[in-house]
Design a protein around this motif. Structure first.
Motif, short mmCIF file in Angstrom:
data_model
loop_
_atom_site.label_atom_id
_atom_site.label_comp_id
_atom_site.label_asym_id
_atom_site.label_seq_id
_atom_site.Cartn_x
_atom_site.Cartn_y
_atom_site.Cartn_z
N THR A 159 23.13 -5.40 62.86
CA THR A 159 22.32 -5.68 61.68
C THR A 159 22.04 -7.18 61.55
OG1 THR A 159 24.24 -6.01 60.23
CG2 THR A 159 23.42 -3.72 60.49
N PRO A 160 21.03 -7.53 60.75
CA PRO A 160 20.78 -8.95 60.49
C PRO A 160 21.99 -9.64 59.85
CG PRO A 160 18.87 -7.66 59.84
CD PRO A 160 19.96 -6.68 60.19
N GLU A 161 22.70 -8.94 59.02
CA GLU A 161 23.89 -9.52 58.39
C GLU A 161 24.97 -9.84 59.43
OE1 GLU A 161 21.31 -7.53 55.73
OE2 GLU A 161 22.45 -6.53 57.32
N GLU A 162 25.17 -8.92 60.37
CA GLU A 162 26.14 -9.17 61.43
C GLU A 162 25.69 -10.34 62.31
OE1 GLU A 162 28.17 -5.00 62.69
OE2 GLU A 162 25.97 -5.06 62.84
N ALA A 163 24.40 -10.42 62.59
CA ALA A 163 23.87 -11.52 63.39
C ALA A 163 24.16 -12.86 62.71
CB ALA A 163 22.38 -11.33 63.64
N MET A 164 23.93 -12.92 61.41
CA MET A 164 24.19 -14.16 60.65
C MET A 164 25.69 -14.48 60.66
SD MET A 164 21.30 -15.43 59.75
CE MET A 164 21.60 -16.55 58.42
N ASP A 193 24.46 -16.09 65.13
CA ASP A 193 23.25 -15.95 65.95
C ASP A 193 22.11 -16.78 65.36
OD1 ASP A 193 24.90 -14.04 67.05
OD2 ASP A 193 23.44 -12.41 66.91
N ILE A 194 21.21 -17.19 66.22
CA ILE A 194 19.99 -17.87 65.81
C ILE A 194 18.96 -16.79 65.52
CG2 ILE A 194 18.24 -19.59 66.42
CD1 ILE A 194 21.24 -20.61 66.37
N THR A 195 18.35 -16.84 64.35
CA THR A 195 17.32 -15.87 63.97
C THR A 195 15.98 -16.60 63.97
OG1 THR A 195 17.87 -16.31 61.65
CG2 THR A 195 18.87 -14.36 62.65
N PRO A 196 15.20 -16.45 65.04
CA PRO A 196 14.00 -17.27 65.26
C PRO A 196 12.98 -17.24 64.12
CG PRO A 196 14.55 -16.08 67.25
CD PRO A 196 15.45 -15.57 66.16
N THR A 197 12.88 -16.17 63.36
CA THR A 197 11.88 -16.12 62.29
C THR A 197 12.30 -16.91 61.06
OG1 THR A 197 12.82 -14.04 61.50
CG2 THR A 197 10.94 -13.89 63.01
N ILE A 223 14.94 -19.96 60.96
CA ILE A 223 16.01 -20.85 61.44
C ILE A 223 16.49 -21.76 60.32
CG2 ILE A 223 16.55 -22.72 63.05
CD1 ILE A 223 14.73 -21.43 65.07
N THR A 224 17.79 -21.67 60.06
CA THR A 224 18.42 -22.49 59.03
C THR A 224 18.80 -23.85 59.62
OG1 THR A 224 20.67 -21.76 59.56
CG2 THR A 224 19.40 -20.38 57.99
N PRO A 225 19.10 -24.83 58.77
CA PRO A 225 19.56 -26.12 59.30
C PRO A 225 20.84 -25.98 60.15
CG PRO A 225 18.90 -26.37 57.02
CD PRO A 225 18.86 -24.90 57.32
N LYS A 226 21.73 -25.08 59.76
CA LYS A 226 22.96 -24.86 60.53
C LYS A 226 22.62 -24.29 61.91
CE LYS A 226 27.46 -22.62 60.23
NZ LYS A 226 28.34 -21.77 59.43
N GLN A 227 21.64 -23.38 61.97
CA GLN A 227 21.21 -22.82 63.25
C GLN A 227 20.53 -23.88 64.11
OE1 GLN A 227 18.77 -19.49 62.03
NE2 GLN A 227 20.52 -18.09 61.99
N ARG A 228 19.72 -24.73 63.51
CA ARG A 228 19.06 -25.82 64.24
C ARG A 228 20.12 -26.72 64.87
NH1 ARG A 228 14.92 -25.96 66.61
NH2 ARG A 228 13.80 -25.09 64.85
N GLU A 229 21.17 -27.01 64.11
CA GLU A 229 22.27 -27.84 64.63
C GLU A 229 22.95 -27.14 65.82
OE1 GLU A 229 24.87 -30.69 65.56
OE2 GLU A 229 23.15 -30.92 64.21
N LYS A 230 23.12 -25.82 65.74
CA LYS A 230 23.73 -25.07 66.83
C LYS A 230 22.86 -25.13 68.09
CE LYS A 230 26.16 -20.83 67.80
NZ LYS A 230 26.74 -19.63 67.26
N ILE A 231 21.55 -25.05 67.93
CA ILE A 231 20.62 -25.17 69.06
C ILE A 231 20.75 -26.55 69.69
CG2 ILE A 231 18.17 -25.30 69.71
CD1 ILE A 231 17.67 -23.17 67.47
N ASN A 232 20.75 -27.59 68.86
CA ASN A 232 20.87 -28.96 69.36
C ASN A 232 22.21 -29.17 70.05
OD1 ASN A 232 18.31 -29.62 68.45
ND2 ASN A 232 19.05 -30.39 66.49
N GLN A 233 23.28 -28.57 69.52
CA GLN A 233 24.60 -28.68 70.12
C GLN A 233 24.62 -28.03 71.50
OE1 GLN A 233 27.44 -30.40 69.31
NE2 GLN A 233 28.03 -29.73 71.35
N GLN A 239 16.33 -11.54 67.31
CA GLN A 239 15.17 -11.28 66.46
C GLN A 239 15.16 -9.78 66.20
OE1 GLN A 239 12.16 -12.85 69.16
NE2 GLN A 239 11.29 -10.80 69.29
N PHE A 240 14.55 -9.38 65.13
CA PHE A 240 14.53 -7.97 64.75
C PHE A 240 13.09 -7.46 64.73
CE2 PHE A 240 18.58 -9.53 63.43
CZ PHE A 240 19.45 -8.48 63.71
N SER A 241 12.92 -6.26 65.29
CA SER A 241 11.59 -5.64 65.33
C SER A 241 11.17 -5.27 63.90
CB SER A 241 11.61 -4.38 66.20
OG SER A 241 12.34 -3.36 65.54
#
Length: 180
Positions: A64-69, A73-77, A79-89, A106-108
């Motif tokens: 589920t999206p909740e489990e992904a968060m 997980d990075i949710t491309p649609t 992206i939170t600041p925390k996710q952006r930091e994870k990508i940069n890391q 990503q979710f269909s």
């Protein structure tokens, strides 16, 4: 390009097989030179074989999206600041040769997860794209050369290019590159 004017080619017959070794005039082999330049002297296949344990494909069928968060997980649609930091890391880890793992989910339109994972072991980036959880079957990839359709794609790549418009991994075993 190799400068063959300063190298010697040695050919040895071992059990009927020719073994070629290109050696510099100073006596070092090209494999050693490549190692000195930061490249491994293992072949790509050996690097793949020695990749180690993979952290990929460890999410449940009903993800589920909740489990992904919760799992980071990075949710491309969205992206939170925390996710952006994870990508940069992750990019920084690859740049510095430090092992790391990142998952994009990503979710269909029906809420089914399509998962893209990248795991770096310090040498290679293992890439895995998985749409097996997509019940609609709309997210199937196709090999442009063979026409083969698939819902899981895996590869190993040697380089992450941090292009500001579209980062990608390249120098891959099976394909030229993949979007990061």
């Amino acid at each position: 390009m190799l400068d063959f004017s300063k190298r010697v080619v040695l050919v040895t017959l071992i059990s009927g097989l020719a073994l070629f070794l290109i050696v510099n005039f100073n006596g070092t082999s090209l494999a050693q030179d490549n190692k000195d330049n930061g490249e491994s002297n293992f072949t790509f296949e050996q690097q793949i074989k020695n990749f180690g344990e993979k952290q990929t494909n460890k999410v449940p069928k009903d993800y589920t999206p909740e489990e992904a968060m919760e799992n980071g997980d990075i949710t491309p649609t969205n992206i939170t600041p925390k996710q952006r930091e994870k990508i940069n890391q992750f990019k920084e880890s690859v740049k510095n040769g430090n092992p790391d793992f990142i998952r994009f989910t990503q979710f269909s339109q029906f809420g089914d997860p399509i998962i893209t994972e990248f795991q770096f072991n310090g040498e290679l980036i293992y890439y895995r794209w998985d749409s097996t959880r997509d019940e609609s079957g709309r997210h199937i990839a196709e090999n442009m050369d063979t026409g083969e359709r698939f819902s899981v794609q895996e590869d190993y790549c040697k380089k992450l290019v941090n292009n500001p418009k579209m980062p990608y991994i390249t120098n891959c075993y099976n394909s030229e590159s993949y979007e990061f």
